[in-house]
Write a protein that holds these residues in place. Structure first.
Motif, PDB file in Angstrom:
ATOM      1  N   MET A 169       0.840  -1.184   0.000  1.00 18.04           N
ATOM      2  CA  MET A 169       0.000   0.000   0.000  1.00 18.04           C
ATOM      3  C   MET A 169       0.883   1.245   0.000  1.00 18.04           C
ATOM      4  N   ARG A 170       0.496   2.210  -0.821  1.00 20.79           N
ATOM      5  CA  ARG A 170       1.212   3.480  -0.884  1.00 20.79           C
ATOM      6  C   ARG A 170       0.285   4.596  -0.435  1.00 20.79           C
ATOM      7  N   VAL A 171       0.760   5.469   0.459  1.00 20.17           N
ATOM      8  CA  VAL A 171      -0.049   6.563   0.957  1.00 20.17           C
ATOM      9  C   VAL A 171       0.719   7.874   0.769  1.00 20.17           C
ATOM     10  N   LEU A 172      -0.033   8.978   0.775  1.00 21.34           N
ATOM     11  CA  LEU A 172       0.564  10.299   0.656  1.00 21.34           C
ATOM     12  C   LEU A 172       0.365  11.037   1.974  1.00 21.34           C
ATOM     13  N   PHE A 173       1.472  11.390   2.627  1.00 21.31           N
ATOM     14  CA  PHE A 173       1.426  12.122   3.891  1.00 21.31           C
ATOM     15  C   PHE A 173       1.701  13.588   3.620  1.00 21.31           C
ATOM     16  N   CYS A 174       0.751  14.440   3.991  1.00 22.09           N
ATOM     17  CA  CYS A 174       0.866  15.881   3.762  1.00 22.09           C
ATOM     18  C   CYS A 174       1.262  16.561   5.067  1.00 22.09           C
ATOM     19  N   THR A 175       2.368  17.304   5.050  1.00 20.14           N
ATOM     20  CA  THR A 175       2.823  17.944   6.279  1.00 20.14           C
ATOM     21  C   THR A 175       3.320  19.352   6.026  1.00 20.14           C
ATOM     22  N   ASP A 176       3.025  20.210   6.983  1.00 15.63           N
ATOM     23  CA  ASP A 176       3.571  21.566   7.000  1.00 15.63           C
ATOM     24  C   ASP A 176       4.562  21.708   8.142  1.00 15.63           C
ATOM     25  N   GLY A 177       4.931  20.576   8.726  1.00 15.52           N
ATOM     26  CA  GLY A 177       5.863  20.584   9.845  1.00 15.52           C
ATOM     27  C   GLY A 177       5.188  20.714  11.190  1.00 15.52           C
ATOM     28  N   SER A 178       3.863  20.832  11.223  1.00 18.07           N
ATOM     29  CA  SER A 178       3.137  21.029  12.472  1.00 18.07           C
ATOM     30  C   SER A 178       3.027  19.732  13.270  1.00 18.07           C
ATOM     31  N   LYS A 179       2.851  19.895  14.574  1.00 11.24           N
ATOM     32  CA  LYS A 179       2.650  18.742  15.452  1.00 11.24           C
ATOM     33  C   LYS A 179       1.388  17.989  15.060  1.00 11.24           C
ATOM     34  N   ILE A 180       0.361  18.727  14.642  1.00 13.00           N
ATOM     35  CA  ILE A 180      -0.910  18.099  14.268  1.00 13.00           C
ATOM     36  C   ILE A 180      -0.728  17.157  13.089  1.00 13.00           C
ATOM     37  N   SER A 181       0.064  17.563  12.112  1.00 18.05           N
ATOM     38  CA  SER A 181       0.276  16.685  10.955  1.00 18.05           C
ATOM     39  C   SER A 181       1.030  15.419  11.361  1.00 18.05           C
ATOM     40  N   PHE A 182       1.997  15.554  12.273  1.00 18.24           N
ATOM     41  CA  PHE A 182       2.748  14.366  12.698  1.00 18.24           C
ATOM     42  C   PHE A 182       1.936  13.498  13.659  1.00 18.24           C
ATOM     43  N   ASN A 183       0.966  14.089  14.353  1.00 17.61           N
ATOM     44  CA  ASN A 183       0.019  13.260  15.114  1.00 17.61           C
ATOM     45  C   ASN A 183      -0.714  12.319  14.169  1.00 17.61           C
ATOM     46  N   ALA A 184      -1.124  12.857  13.021  1.00 18.45           N
ATOM     47  CA  ALA A 184      -1.828  12.037  12.033  1.00 18.45           C
ATOM     48  C   ALA A 184      -0.949  10.894  11.546  1.00 18.45           C
ATOM     49  N   LEU A 185       0.309  11.195  11.271  1.00 18.79           N
ATOM     50  CA  LEU A 185       1.244  10.170  10.808  1.00 18.79           C
ATOM     51  C   LEU A 185       1.417   9.079  11.858  1.00 18.79           C
ATOM     52  N   ASN A 186       1.643   9.474  13.106  1.00 16.68           N
ATOM     53  CA  ASN A 186       1.890   8.496  14.174  1.00 16.68           C
ATOM     54  C   ASN A 186       0.640   7.675  14.480  1.00 16.68           C
TER      55      ASN A 186
END
Length: 284
Positions: A1-18
């Motif tokens: 599976m391939r996914v696209l992770f969108c980040t602006d460097g914010s903690k909120i975006s990395f919460n989504a990743l984790n």
């Protein structure tokens, strides 16, 4: 599976990743960071080359940090993607350029009139055929709710979640919401016997829907922890149930309609995403 992770460097975006990593079976993650200075007023004059280099360096730092975070999980680092332009347009362009199963995004969960104003996650969901995983805060990634109405969209969402997510040793909940018949008709248009018959048929359909979901999960040896049939406004009741049971991830299906601005605007899944604190996986 391939996914696209969108980040602006914010903690909120990395919460989504984790959070996603705890559900993943080991996905390959392409990371996109968009350098967007379109928000600057026309009156602001900048030295373009110097500003561009500065932003590019920031993006490189964010992408490198994302690689470090991914290395701590069971996820696999894919491509680092750096773009300059309007955030939503760049994300949508990348989503169309490759084949992705999910787009991973954080959402700030603004309140009131600010809730969806200028939301990148909203605009991406609204304009892509790719399913999305959206997170507002870090959680345990243990309890998952299938909010279903028995339609083909809900069935497809269930199948995709089983295919994409690692549900072993997770706590699985099923929720079917029935509309209150009293809210569907003008007063006096139906007598009480008709309303009772409608409620009876709704109950039959809801129980059948839950049974079908349980049967599908049993095919993969996935037991359910709790099932519920609730009457009321769907989005509000789903959110109430999620809060009461401490749900970490809500899975919902939604229909994608081509070339209609605002197509996601009035869907139940959109309303749930507005008000819930849980992660939500919206399956197109």
């Amino acid at each position: 599976m391939r996914v696209l992770f969108c980040t602006d460097g914010s903690k909120i975006s990395f919460n989504a990743l984790n959070n996603f990593a705890k559900w993943s079976k080991g996905a390959i993650v392409d990371v996109i960071c968009v350098i967007d200075w379109s928000f600057l007023p026309d009156e602001v004059v900048i030295e373009e080359d110097g500003f561009s280099n500065s932003c590019a360096n920031i993006a490189d730092n964010i992408l490198n940090y994302a690689q470090q975070e991914i290395s701590k999980t069971n996820l696999i680092m894919g491509n680092k993607i750096k773009r300059c332009g309007e955030s939503v347009a760049c994300i949508l362009e990348q989503a169309e350029a490759e084949t992705y199963e999910l787009i991973i995004m954080g959402s700030h969960g603004k309140k009131g009139l600010q809730r969806w104003l200028g939301s990148v996650s909203r605009d991406v969901i609204n304009n892509t055929t790719v399913s999305s995983f959206v997170s507002k805060q870090q959680n345990y990634a243990q309890r998952i709710l299938f909010a279903t109405d028995g339609t083909d969209n809900s069935t497809h969402a269930l199948h995709e979640a089983i295919k994409l997510l690692n549900l072993n040793e997770k706590e699985i909940f099923i929720c079917v919401i029935s509309e209150n018949p009293n809210l569907l008709f003008l007063e006096g248009t139906l007598d009480s016997r008709w309303l009772m018959e409608i409620e009876k048929q709704q109950e039959i359909f809801a129980e059948k829907t839950i049974k079908n979901v349980i049967t599908k999960l049993e095919e993969y040896n996935l037991p359910t922890k709790k099932n519920a049939v609730i009457t009321g406004l769907p989005a509000e009741k789903i959110n109430e149930f999620a809060q009461k049971e401490g749900i970490d991830l809500i899975v919902m299906g939604t229909r994608h309609k081509n070339n209609k601005k605002g197509r996601f605007q009035f869907s139940v899944s959109k309303k749930v995403l507005e008000i819930t604190k849980s992660d939500i996986m919206i399956v197109k």
